[in-house]
Scaffold this motif. Structure first.
Motif, PDB file in Angstrom:
ATOM      1  N   THR A 204       0.851  -1.191   0.000  1.00  0.00           N
ATOM      2  CA  THR A 204       0.000   0.000   0.000  1.00  0.00           C
ATOM      3  C   THR A 204       0.886   1.239   0.000  1.00  0.00           C
ATOM      4  OG1 THR A 204      -1.701  -1.208   1.237  1.00  0.00           O
ATOM      5  CG2 THR A 204      -1.865   1.196   1.202  1.00  0.00           C
ATOM      6  N   TYR A 205       0.624   2.166  -0.940  1.00  0.00           N
ATOM      7  CA  TYR A 205       1.516   3.301  -1.144  1.00  0.00           C
ATOM      8  C   TYR A 205       0.738   4.618  -1.229  1.00  0.00           C
ATOM      9  CZ  TYR A 205       4.654  -0.447  -2.730  1.00  0.00           C
ATOM     10  OH  TYR A 205       5.407  -1.585  -2.812  1.00  0.00           O
ATOM     11  N   GLY A 206       1.485   5.710  -1.023  1.00  0.00           N
ATOM     12  CA  GLY A 206       0.922   7.037  -1.232  1.00  0.00           C
ATOM     13  C   GLY A 206       2.044   8.055  -1.268  1.00  0.00           C
ATOM     14  N   TYR A 207       1.778   9.197  -1.870  1.00  0.00           N
ATOM     15  CA  TYR A 207       2.746  10.297  -1.786  1.00  0.00           C
ATOM     16  C   TYR A 207       2.013  11.616  -1.620  1.00  0.00           C
ATOM     17  CZ  TYR A 207       1.876  11.167  -6.812  1.00  0.00           C
ATOM     18  OH  TYR A 207       1.292  11.426  -8.026  1.00  0.00           O
ATOM     19  N   GLU A 208       2.710  12.562  -0.977  1.00  0.00           N
ATOM     20  CA  GLU A 208       2.130  13.869  -0.670  1.00  0.00           C
ATOM     21  C   GLU A 208       3.256  14.891  -0.596  1.00  0.00           C
ATOM     22  OE1 GLU A 208       0.046  17.214   0.629  1.00  0.00           O
ATOM     23  OE2 GLU A 208      -0.616  15.444  -0.472  1.00  0.00           O
ATOM     24  N   TRP A 209       2.958  16.130  -0.983  1.00  0.00           N
ATOM     25  CA  TRP A 209       3.969  17.174  -1.038  1.00  0.00           C
ATOM     26  C   TRP A 209       4.099  17.924   0.284  1.00  0.00           C
ATOM     27  CZ3 TRP A 209       8.289  18.692  -2.304  1.00  0.00           C
ATOM     28  CH2 TRP A 209       8.670  20.000  -2.575  1.00  0.00           C
ATOM     29  N   MET A 256       6.707  13.917  -2.055  1.00  0.00           N
ATOM     30  CA  MET A 256       7.034  14.151  -3.450  1.00  0.00           C
ATOM     31  C   MET A 256       6.102  15.191  -4.039  1.00  0.00           C
ATOM     32  SD  MET A 256       7.281  11.396  -6.585  1.00  0.00           S
ATOM     33  CE  MET A 256       5.526  11.267  -6.916  1.00  0.00           C
ATOM     34  N   ASP A 257       6.634  16.027  -4.895  1.00  0.00           N
ATOM     35  CA  ASP A 257       5.836  16.963  -5.676  1.00  0.00           C
ATOM     36  C   ASP A 257       5.205  16.158  -6.818  1.00  0.00           C
ATOM     37  OD1 ASP A 257       4.912  18.844  -7.567  1.00  0.00           O
ATOM     38  OD2 ASP A 257       6.418  20.306  -6.965  1.00  0.00           O
ATOM     39  N   VAL A 261       7.301  15.368  -9.908  1.00  0.00           N
ATOM     40  CA  VAL A 261       7.769  14.022  -9.564  1.00  0.00           C
ATOM     41  C   VAL A 261       9.168  14.091  -8.969  1.00  0.00           C
ATOM     42  CG1 VAL A 261       7.868  11.618 -10.333  1.00  0.00           C
ATOM     43  CG2 VAL A 261       6.456  13.247 -11.580  1.00  0.00           C
ATOM     44  N   CYS A 262       9.311  14.908  -7.928  1.00  0.00           N
ATOM     45  CA  CYS A 262      10.616  15.089  -7.297  1.00  0.00           C
ATOM     46  C   CYS A 262      10.449  15.605  -5.874  1.00  0.00           C
ATOM     47  CB  CYS A 262      11.470  16.072  -8.103  1.00  0.00           C
ATOM     48  SG  CYS A 262      10.817  17.760  -8.098  1.00  0.00           S
ATOM     49  N   PRO A 263      11.501  15.466  -5.046  1.00  0.00           N
ATOM     50  CA  PRO A 263      11.527  16.101  -3.741  1.00  0.00           C
ATOM     51  C   PRO A 263      11.934  17.561  -3.878  1.00  0.00           C
ATOM     52  CG  PRO A 263      13.519  14.852  -4.054  1.00  0.00           C
ATOM     53  CD  PRO A 263      12.662  14.619  -5.282  1.00  0.00           C
ATOM     54  N   LEU A 264      12.299  18.238  -2.790  1.00  0.00           N
ATOM     55  CA  LEU A 264      12.720  19.636  -2.874  1.00  0.00           C
ATOM     56  C   LEU A 264      13.904  19.789  -3.821  1.00  0.00           C
ATOM     57  CD1 LEU A 264      12.483  20.821   0.831  1.00  0.00           C
ATOM     58  CD2 LEU A 264      11.141  21.654  -1.089  1.00  0.00           C
ATOM     59  N   ALA A 271      19.116  12.862  -4.829  1.00  0.00           N
ATOM     60  CA  ALA A 271      17.928  12.056  -4.573  1.00  0.00           C
ATOM     61  C   ALA A 271      17.762  10.981  -5.635  1.00  0.00           C
ATOM     62  CB  ALA A 271      16.689  12.943  -4.551  1.00  0.00           C
ATOM     63  N   THR A 272      17.207   9.878  -5.229  1.00  0.00           N
ATOM     64  CA  THR A 272      16.852   8.830  -6.173  1.00  0.00           C
ATOM     65  C   THR A 272      15.361   8.605  -6.102  1.00  0.00           C
ATOM     66  OG1 THR A 272      17.249   7.157  -4.506  1.00  0.00           O
ATOM     67  CG2 THR A 272      19.087   7.697  -5.958  1.00  0.00           C
ATOM     68  N   SER A 273      14.802   8.070  -7.143  1.00  0.00           N
ATOM     69  CA  SER A 273      13.358   7.878  -7.187  1.00  0.00           C
ATOM     70  C   SER A 273      12.891   6.930  -6.101  1.00  0.00           C
ATOM     71  CB  SER A 273      12.939   7.311  -8.553  1.00  0.00           C
ATOM     72  OG  SER A 273      11.565   6.989  -8.544  1.00  0.00           O
ATOM     73  N   SER A 274      11.777   7.315  -5.432  1.00  0.00           N
ATOM     74  CA  SER A 274      11.192   6.454  -4.404  1.00  0.00           C
ATOM     75  C   SER A 274       9.978   5.701  -4.928  1.00  0.00           C
ATOM     76  CB  SER A 274      10.759   7.298  -3.201  1.00  0.00           C
ATOM     77  OG  SER A 274      11.859   7.837  -2.533  1.00  0.00           O
ATOM     78  N   ILE A 275       9.634   5.897  -6.198  1.00  0.00           N
ATOM     79  CA  ILE A 275       8.396   5.330  -6.703  1.00  0.00           C
ATOM     80  C   ILE A 275       8.586   3.857  -7.026  1.00  0.00           C
ATOM     81  CG2 ILE A 275       6.597   5.526  -8.446  1.00  0.00           C
ATOM     82  CD1 ILE A 275       7.567   8.344  -8.981  1.00  0.00           C
TER      83      ILE A 275
END
Length: 305
Positions: A204-209, A256-257, A261-264, A271-275
């Motif tokens: 189960t996954y999610g992302y938020e800025w 993540m934005d 599709v990136c961090p700050l 940074a490397t992709s967390s997806i």
């Protein structure tokens, strides 16, 4: 109402050692998650847009400054919607869309609940039955992702993120809630229950800025685990079990934005992709469901725009 839905970070720090630190961890940058909002900037150093959120900033004398959207003032809600395109979806809409996913997976409607025209629902009774060729373990392991998740109302539903009203455990409608219901119905011992809860969280996954929303989402997922464990066994899980669920959450619900599709920006070079690659189709699927059933005017009305 506030006492029922708002998690006190100071109490988390005292009651569950190391857990709050885990929930604040950003594995993409190997630092803490960032505020990524100006909502707290008037508090001074440590609360600016690019400042990391640390435990001291949100506990003790600084406790209870991060509040769910439903508890924030109407002016603050509207400002965040206009400045950051923050929109929150009522639970009945989350339920309707989540039901579409399960309708397709099970090949029939009304598996977990029955919707009503009054924007309510009633959970089904009895053990969930699975179609030929699929098992409850397949369902728990099936990938789920909530994009730009805010407080993660599509994943877990401890409360309605618009009204702030708590939702009883038996009536919860989140994608992870459904997995945990299935786990509860098909396990007996604490060991088996914990193993399959971990499988549910790992898939189960999610992302938020915005950092405050991200922490609220992570907390909601953690306390959902506590809710189901207590309901099943009538006691608290061991601290090491809570810590492991918090660790999984810190990886699977990331900052993540969603547009870039990136961090700050300052961390892009290292940074490397967390997806997780398995989530690509889930993102597309979630977008199609949202675009098919509900218009932008509906979300504008719900969020005061």
């Amino acid at each position: 109402m506030t006492e029922n839905i708002d998690i006190n970070e100071t109490e988390v720090l005292k009651q569950y050692p190391e857990v709050l630190e885990m929930l604040l961890k950003d594995h993409t940058t190997q630092q803490n998650i960032y505020w990524a909002t100006e909502s707290y900037a008037d508090r001074g150093e440590g609360y600016q847009f690019k400042d990391a959120i640390i435990a001291d900033s949100i506990t003790g004398d600084n406790g209870m400054i991060i509040r769910p959207r439903s508890v924030k003032s109407k002016d603050e809600q509207t400002k965040r919607s206009k400045d950051m395109a923050e929109v929150f979806t009522p639970s009945w809409v989350c339920n309707a869309q989540n039901n579409l996913i399960d309708d397709a997976w099970f090949g029939k409607q009304g598996v977990f609940n029955a919707e009503s025209p009054e924007h309510t629902w009633k959970a089904t009774t009895g053990k969930i039955e699975f179609p030929e060729g699929k098992t409850w373990k397949d369902y728990v392991r099936d990938t789920r992702l909530e994009i730009t998740c805010g407080e993660a109302p599509y994943l877990v539903s401890r409360y309605d993120t618009v009204s702030g009203m708590p939702i009883e455990l038996a009536e919860r409608i989140g994608l992870l809630d459904r997995k945990l219901r299935v786990v509860s119905e098909n396990t007996e011992t604490t060991g088996e229950f914990l193993d399959w809860c971990q499988e549910a969280y790992k898939n189960t996954y999610g992302y938020e800025w915005q950092g405050d929303n991200l922490l609220l989402a992570r907390e909601a997922l953690l306390f959902t685990f506590l809710d189901y464990y207590r309901a099943k066994f009538g006691e608290e899980p061991l601290l090491k079990s809570i810590q492991y669920i918090a660790y999984i959450i810190s990886w699977n619900v990331w900052q993540m934005d969603g547009l870039k599709v990136c961090p700050l920006e300052k961390n892009l070079a290292k940074a490397t992709s967390s997806i997780p690659p398995t989530c690509a189709l889930s993102v597309i699927g979630a977008s199609l469901v949202i675009n098919k059933r509900y218009t932008s005017s509906h979300f504008s009305k719900v969020n005061g725009l």
